[in-house]
Scaffold this active site. Structure first.
Site, PDB file in Angstrom:
ATOM      1  N   ASP A  13       0.818  -1.222   0.000  1.00 23.30           N
ATOM      2  CA  ASP A  13       0.000   0.000   0.000  1.00 23.30           C
ATOM      3  C   ASP A  13       0.848   1.267   0.000  1.00 23.30           C
ATOM      4  O   ASP A  13       0.463   2.286   0.564  1.00 23.30           O
ATOM      5  CB  ASP A  13      -0.955   0.035   1.216  1.00 23.30           C
ATOM      6  CG  ASP A  13      -1.783  -1.222   1.315  1.00 23.30           C
ATOM      7  OD1 ASP A  13      -2.252  -1.683   0.259  1.00 23.30           O
ATOM      8  OD2 ASP A  13      -1.943  -1.744   2.426  1.00 23.30           O
ATOM      9  N   LYS A  16       2.139   2.253  -5.043  1.00 23.26           N
ATOM     10  CA  LYS A  16       2.868   1.756  -6.232  1.00 23.26           C
ATOM     11  C   LYS A  16       2.072   1.960  -7.506  1.00 23.26           C
ATOM     12  O   LYS A  16       2.637   2.251  -8.553  1.00 23.26           O
ATOM     13  CB  LYS A  16       3.164   0.247  -6.088  1.00 23.26           C
ATOM     14  CG  LYS A  16       4.152  -0.084  -4.993  1.00 23.26           C
ATOM     15  CD  LYS A  16       4.410  -1.582  -4.926  1.00 23.26           C
ATOM     16  CE  LYS A  16       3.244  -2.402  -4.466  1.00 23.26           C
ATOM     17  NZ  LYS A  16       2.851  -2.200  -3.072  1.00 23.26           N
ATOM     18  N   GLY A  40      -4.024  -4.518  -4.485  1.00 22.43           N
ATOM     19  CA  GLY A  40      -5.053  -3.588  -4.939  1.00 22.43           C
ATOM     20  C   GLY A  40      -4.376  -2.305  -5.343  1.00 22.43           C
ATOM     21  O   GLY A  40      -4.009  -1.502  -4.497  1.00 22.43           O
ATOM     22  N   HIS A  41      -4.116  -2.154  -6.618  1.00 19.65           N
ATOM     23  CA  HIS A  41      -3.468  -0.939  -7.098  1.00 19.65           C
ATOM     24  C   HIS A  41      -4.522   0.076  -7.510  1.00 19.65           C
ATOM     25  O   HIS A  41      -5.366  -0.220  -8.346  1.00 19.65           O
ATOM     26  CB  HIS A  41      -2.554  -1.246  -8.289  1.00 19.65           C
ATOM     27  CG  HIS A  41      -1.289  -1.937  -7.873  1.00 19.65           C
ATOM     28  ND1 HIS A  41      -0.349  -2.368  -8.771  1.00 19.65           N
ATOM     29  CD2 HIS A  41      -0.809  -2.240  -6.656  1.00 19.65           C
ATOM     30  CE1 HIS A  41       0.648  -2.923  -8.096  1.00 19.65           C
ATOM     31  NE2 HIS A  41       0.382  -2.859  -6.825  1.00 19.65           N
ATOM     32  N   GLN A 225       2.256  -6.086  -3.094  1.00 17.78           N
ATOM     33  CA  GLN A 225       2.577  -6.094  -1.663  1.00 17.78           C
ATOM     34  C   GLN A 225       3.877  -5.316  -1.401  1.00 17.78           C
ATOM     35  O   GLN A 225       4.237  -4.463  -2.191  1.00 17.78           O
ATOM     36  CB  GLN A 225       2.681  -7.522  -1.106  1.00 17.78           C
ATOM     37  CG  GLN A 225       1.340  -8.251  -1.027  1.00 17.78           C
ATOM     38  CD  GLN A 225       0.938  -8.894  -2.335  1.00 17.78           C
ATOM     39  OE1 GLN A 225       1.737  -9.572  -2.955  1.00 17.78           O
ATOM     40  NE2 GLN A 225      -0.283  -8.694  -2.741  1.00 17.78           N
TER      41      GLN A 225
HETATM   42  P1  IMP Z   1      -2.295 -12.783   2.123  1.00 11.45           P
HETATM   43  O1  IMP Z   1      -1.347 -12.247   1.109  1.00 11.45           O
HETATM   44  O2  IMP Z   1      -3.744 -12.564   1.782  1.00 11.45           O
HETATM   45  O3  IMP Z   1      -1.998 -14.210   2.484  1.00 11.45           O
HETATM   46  O4  IMP Z   1      -2.067 -11.947   3.477  1.00 11.45           O
HETATM   47  C1  IMP Z   1      -0.852 -12.023   4.218  1.00 11.45           C
HETATM   48  C2  IMP Z   1      -0.505 -10.664   4.807  1.00 11.45           C
HETATM   49  O5  IMP Z   1      -0.150  -9.778   3.758  1.00 11.45           O
HETATM   50  C3  IMP Z   1      -1.648  -9.998   5.559  1.00 11.45           C
HETATM   51  O6  IMP Z   1      -1.118  -9.229   6.620  1.00 11.45           O
HETATM   52  C4  IMP Z   1      -2.251  -9.058   4.520  1.00 11.45           C
HETATM   53  O7  IMP Z   1      -2.924  -7.975   5.108  1.00 11.45           O
HETATM   54  C5  IMP Z   1      -0.989  -8.611   3.798  1.00 11.45           C
HETATM   55  N1  IMP Z   1      -1.230  -8.191   2.411  1.00 11.45           N
HETATM   56  C6  IMP Z   1      -1.465  -8.966   1.351  1.00 11.45           C
HETATM   57  N2  IMP Z   1      -1.609  -8.233   0.238  1.00 11.45           N
HETATM   58  C7  IMP Z   1      -1.432  -6.957   0.599  1.00 11.45           C
HETATM   59  C8  IMP Z   1      -1.415  -5.718  -0.134  1.00 11.45           C
HETATM   60  O8  IMP Z   1      -1.577  -5.655  -1.348  1.00 11.45           O
HETATM   61  N3  IMP Z   1      -1.213  -4.604   0.613  1.00 11.45           N
HETATM   62  C9  IMP Z   1      -0.985  -4.641   1.953  1.00 11.45           C
HETATM   63  N4  IMP Z   1      -0.969  -5.774   2.665  1.00 11.45           N
HETATM   64  C10 IMP Z   1      -1.190  -6.923   1.987  1.00 11.45           C
END
Ligand code: IMP
Length: 427
Positions: A13, A16, A40-41, A225
């Site tokens: 977040d 990017k 989520g871009h 991420q």
């Molecule tokens: P997962 O990727 O859904 O397995 O989540 C694992 C961790 O990564 C959790 O803390 C999510 O909140 C975090 N996370 C996954 N994708 C994003 C992203 O795009 N932005 C911020 N945090 C993310």
């Protein structure tokens, strides 16, 4: 630059989407290599807001090829929904501007269910995942039981592999979690029907990237991420299940790491995190709350309020070094306007020891404290500033002090959500 990697230098977040959108203008190809619809871009174009979860941001620029590489975990339902959504808004999407690797692993409905059930099972030890099936899909990939995009194109093969995997998954769902198992026939029908729709997009994307590079075309690798959520180098186990930085490009895109010409990190002028896990510079008080409101810090994928805190120079130094960053972009500088003083984490302390370098054992360092240094804030609205020298003196002092503390040049500043709200300092 022929090939550029853009990665998140914090916990995701970082903004990017907007920077990738800007760099995409100069690129011929935009490629994703890891993650899935957990990303989520958000890109704002002429007051229109686009939130893309799977499709690279280059899709908003006519004439670019957008690649979903083999390292991406593809939820085919989300992908097609995104294709339909873009088409409804007048953006052409077909096999000429969107290609998906046949080797990308699929996220199917049982992965999403198991993600949620496993979090429930963990209780207070949960990770706080996005519930998009990311962990279970990558676990299947490593267990060698996963299904891939290419499997969807051959109905008999898909059925055979789905049946083999569902027997085991259903046993977990029913016997461990006490929930209703999936019906093979229904699952098969649901996905078999979309194989045909996906077929025009499916390609050997690694070969496409390597050949395009050899022919002199420019490629932008879009990280999802952030580096502190990296499976190997992040705050394990509170991480996502892929390699989010430059290191993920080789395996996740089928592109030689030796041909990555430039690496750019993205970090906010403060820090946020969603989900559980260590966040040393988190501000649990009114200032953290204020950052959340001023920065609209709510997740683009799940809508969850983000945890907020101050810029962390210790972890930024670590992530930029880990990726060999040539420079970085500081985003959301405008959100800091109006704070009297702006704290920055310059070191950590735990069990009486001081850490100037990021400790690899961070998750197990209970009660970690940060050493904060405060810089003077500014009151002037900076959202309209486009030249560095026009920033208030205190804002420039903050930027330069952080840059010095981190040790990697800041090449661009972002001062608002719109495409043009940037201040170049090198790119
Ligand atoms: P997962 O990727 O859904 O397995 O989540 C694992 C961790 O990564 C959790 O803390 C999510 O909140 C975090 N996370 C996954 N994708 C994003 C992203 O795009 N932005 C911020 N945090 C993310």
């Amino acid at each position: 630059m022929p090939s550029t990697s853009v990665f998140g230098a914090q916990w995701g977040d970082e903004g990017k989407g907007k920077i990738i959108d800007r760099l995409a203008r100069e690129a011929d190809i935009v490629a994703r290599y890891q993650g899935g619809a957990n990303a989520g871009h958000t890109v704002v174009v002429a007051d229109e807001k686009y939130v893309l979860h799977l499709i690279p941001s280059g899709i908003l620029h006519p004439g670019k090829i957008n690649v979903i590489g083999n390292g991406v975990a593809v939820d085919p339902l989300v992908l097609l929904e995104e294709v339909d959504g873009l088409r409804q808004r007048g953006i052409a999407v077909d096999g000429s501007n969107l290609v998906v690797s046949a080797g990308a692993h699929l996220i199917l409905e049982h992965h999403k269910r198991l993600d949620i059930l496993s979090e429930r099972w963990k209780g207070t030890g949960r990770i706080g995942t996005t519930g998009r099936g990311i962990g279970p899909a990558y676990a299947d990939k490593c267990s060698r039981t996963g299904l891939r995009v290419g499997d969807l194109l051959d109905a008999d093969r898909f059925r055979e592999r789905l049946e083999a995997t569902l027997i085991e998954k259903n046993a977990w769902i029913a016997k461990v979690h006490g929930e209703e198992p999936f019906d093979l026939e229904q699952s098969f029908q649901r996905y078999a029907a979309i194989g045909e729709r996906l077929a025009p997009f499916v390609r050997d994307t690694g070969a496409l990237l390597r050949r395009s590079y050899a022919e002199g075309r420019s490629i932008l690798f879009e990280g999802a991420q952030g580096m502190l959520l990296d499976l190997d180098h992040g705050t394990y186990p509170y991480v996502t299940s892929s390699n989010t930085g430059v290191g993920g490009i080789g395996p996740g895109a089928g592109f030689p790491p030796s041909k990555i010409d430039r690496a750019i990190g993205i970090a906010k002028a403060y820090c946020t995190r969603v989900g559980e896990g260590p966040f040393p510079s988190e501000d649990h008080g009114a200032q953290g709350e204020r950052l959340r409101e001023l920065g609209c810090e709510y997740g683009a994928t799940t809508g969850r309020p983000r945890r907020c805190g101050w810029f962390d120079a210790v972890s930024a130094r670590y992530t930029l070094e880990l990726n060999g960053a040539d420079g970085w972009v500081m985003t959301n500088l405008d959100v800091l306007t109006s704070f009297e003083e702006i704290p920055v984490a310059v070191a950590y302390e735990a069990r009486g020891e001081r850490y100037a370098e990021y400790p690899a054992s961070l998750p197990s360092l209970d009660g970690i404290e940060v050493v904060l240094e405060k810089r003077p804030g500014w009151k002037e609205d900076i959202t309209g500033v486009r030249r560095y020298e026009d920033l208030p003196q205190a804002a420039r002092a903050y930027v330069e002090w952080v840059e010095e503390a981190v040790g990697t040049p800041i090449v661009l500043l972002s001062v608002g959500p719109e495409r043009d709200q940037v201040i170049p300092r090198g790119i």
